[in-house]
Scaffold this motif. Structure first.
Motif, PDB file in Angstrom:
ATOM      1  N   LEU A  77      73.153  94.717  98.382  1.00  0.00           N
ATOM      2  CA  LEU A  77      71.911  95.480  98.300  1.00  0.00           C
ATOM      3  C   LEU A  77      72.241  96.902  97.861  1.00  0.00           C
ATOM      4  O   LEU A  77      73.220  97.491  98.331  1.00  0.00           O
ATOM      5  CB  LEU A  77      71.192  95.532  99.659  1.00  0.00           C
ATOM      6  N   THR A  78      71.418  97.443  96.987  1.00  0.00           N
ATOM      7  CA  THR A  78      71.591  98.834  96.570  1.00  0.00           C
ATOM      8  C   THR A  78      71.121  99.736  97.701  1.00  0.00           C
ATOM      9  O   THR A  78      70.028  99.545  98.233  1.00  0.00           O
ATOM     10  CB  THR A  78      70.759  99.121  95.302  1.00  0.00           C
ATOM     11  N   THR A  79      71.952 100.708  98.076  1.00  0.00           N
ATOM     12  CA  THR A  79      71.539 101.671  99.102  1.00  0.00           C
ATOM     13  C   THR A  79      71.042 102.964  98.478  1.00  0.00           C
ATOM     14  O   THR A  79      70.268 103.691  99.095  1.00  0.00           O
ATOM     15  CB  THR A  79      72.677 101.977 100.095  1.00  0.00           C
ATOM     16  N   GLU A  80      71.509 103.274  97.280  1.00  0.00           N
ATOM     17  CA  GLU A  80      70.988 104.430  96.553  1.00  0.00           C
ATOM     18  C   GLU A  80      71.452 104.364  95.110  1.00  0.00           C
ATOM     19  O   GLU A  80      72.447 103.728  94.807  1.00  0.00           O
ATOM     20  CB  GLU A  80      71.408 105.759  97.197  1.00  0.00           C
ATOM     21  N   THR A 106      82.676  97.435 102.693  1.00  0.00           N
ATOM     22  CA  THR A 106      81.259  97.581 103.005  1.00  0.00           C
ATOM     23  C   THR A 106      80.480  98.224 101.867  1.00  0.00           C
ATOM     24  O   THR A 106      79.413  97.753 101.507  1.00  0.00           O
ATOM     25  CB  THR A 106      81.083  98.428 104.283  1.00  0.00           C
ATOM     26  N   LEU A 107      81.015  99.296 101.302  1.00  0.00           N
ATOM     27  CA  LEU A 107      80.320 100.001 100.229  1.00  0.00           C
ATOM     28  C   LEU A 107      81.101  99.906  98.917  1.00  0.00           C
ATOM     29  O   LEU A 107      82.323  99.985  98.906  1.00  0.00           O
ATOM     30  CB  LEU A 107      80.134 101.479 100.583  1.00  0.00           C
ATOM     31  N   THR A 131      75.371 103.190  94.790  1.00  0.00           N
ATOM     32  CA  THR A 131      76.132 102.767  95.955  1.00  0.00           C
ATOM     33  C   THR A 131      75.506 101.472  96.425  1.00  0.00           C
ATOM     34  O   THR A 131      74.286 101.379  96.593  1.00  0.00           O
ATOM     35  CB  THR A 131      76.067 103.822  97.084  1.00  0.00           C
ATOM     36  N   LEU A 132      76.354 100.463  96.621  1.00  0.00           N
ATOM     37  CA  LEU A 132      75.879  99.132  96.989  1.00  0.00           C
ATOM     38  C   LEU A 132      76.555  98.694  98.275  1.00  0.00           C
ATOM     39  O   LEU A 132      77.724  98.996  98.507  1.00  0.00           O
ATOM     40  CB  LEU A 132      76.176  98.149  95.852  1.00  0.00           C
ATOM     41  N   MET A 133      75.796  98.002  99.105  1.00  0.00           N
ATOM     42  CA  MET A 133      76.282  97.584 100.417  1.00  0.00           C
ATOM     43  C   MET A 133      76.493  96.073 100.445  1.00  0.00           C
ATOM     44  O   MET A 133      75.622  95.305 100.016  1.00  0.00           O
ATOM     45  CB  MET A 133      75.241  97.970 101.476  1.00  0.00           C
TER      46      MET A 133
END
Length: 143
Positions: A77-80, A106-107, A131-133
């Motif tokens: 999932l994209t976090t930003e 994690t990132l 940044t992707l999680m």
């Protein structure tokens, strides 16, 4: 399932990419290319491809580049993200090339360069940094 199959299977389930008419062109470990043909359905009021469509394919290219390096059963999932729109999106084809800059447990940090192609020539029109999680063990979120 190999990384390319995982990415292609996930991409096929993305309704937005289908709505935009985007296609998955290339998948390699840590790199993905997504293309879009300009048309009225993805244009803004001046006839250029809308920044929302550019952002969507750039984000997906970065996300799938990240997924290609994650273990089986892990989603992303994209976090930003931040996108710089460098020139109007006009051409015969728009191409987003995502690549992993640094993969973590994690990132993951990834970038996408977006090009407008005309008569075989490419022009850089946008740059996205994301940044992707990695997501594990969460209902509905996997590869």
């Amino acid at each position: 399932m190999v990384a390319e199959e995982r990415v292609r299977s996930s991409f096929a389930r993305q309704g937005l990419m289908e709505t935009l008419g985007a296609t998955l062109v290339r998948v390699a470990p840590g790199a993905v290319e997504i293309a879009l043909r300009p048309g009225p359905g993805v244009s803004q009021q001046h006839g250029f491809v809308h920044a929302g469509a550019i952002s969507a394919i750039a984000d997906s290219a970065a996300g799938y580049a990240a997924l290609s390096l994650m273990p089986a059963g892990t989603g992303v999932l994209t976090t930003e993200f931040k996108i710089n729109l460098l020139a109007p999106a006009a051409g015969e084809r728009i191409v987003a090339r995502g690549r992993v800059v640094k993969a973590g447990r994690t990132l993951t940090l990834a970038q996408s360069e977006v090009f407008a192609e005309t008569a075989g020539q490419e022009k850089l029109i946008a740059l996205l940094t994301a940044t992707l999680m990695a997501v594990r063990g969460r209902e509905g979120v996997s590869d």
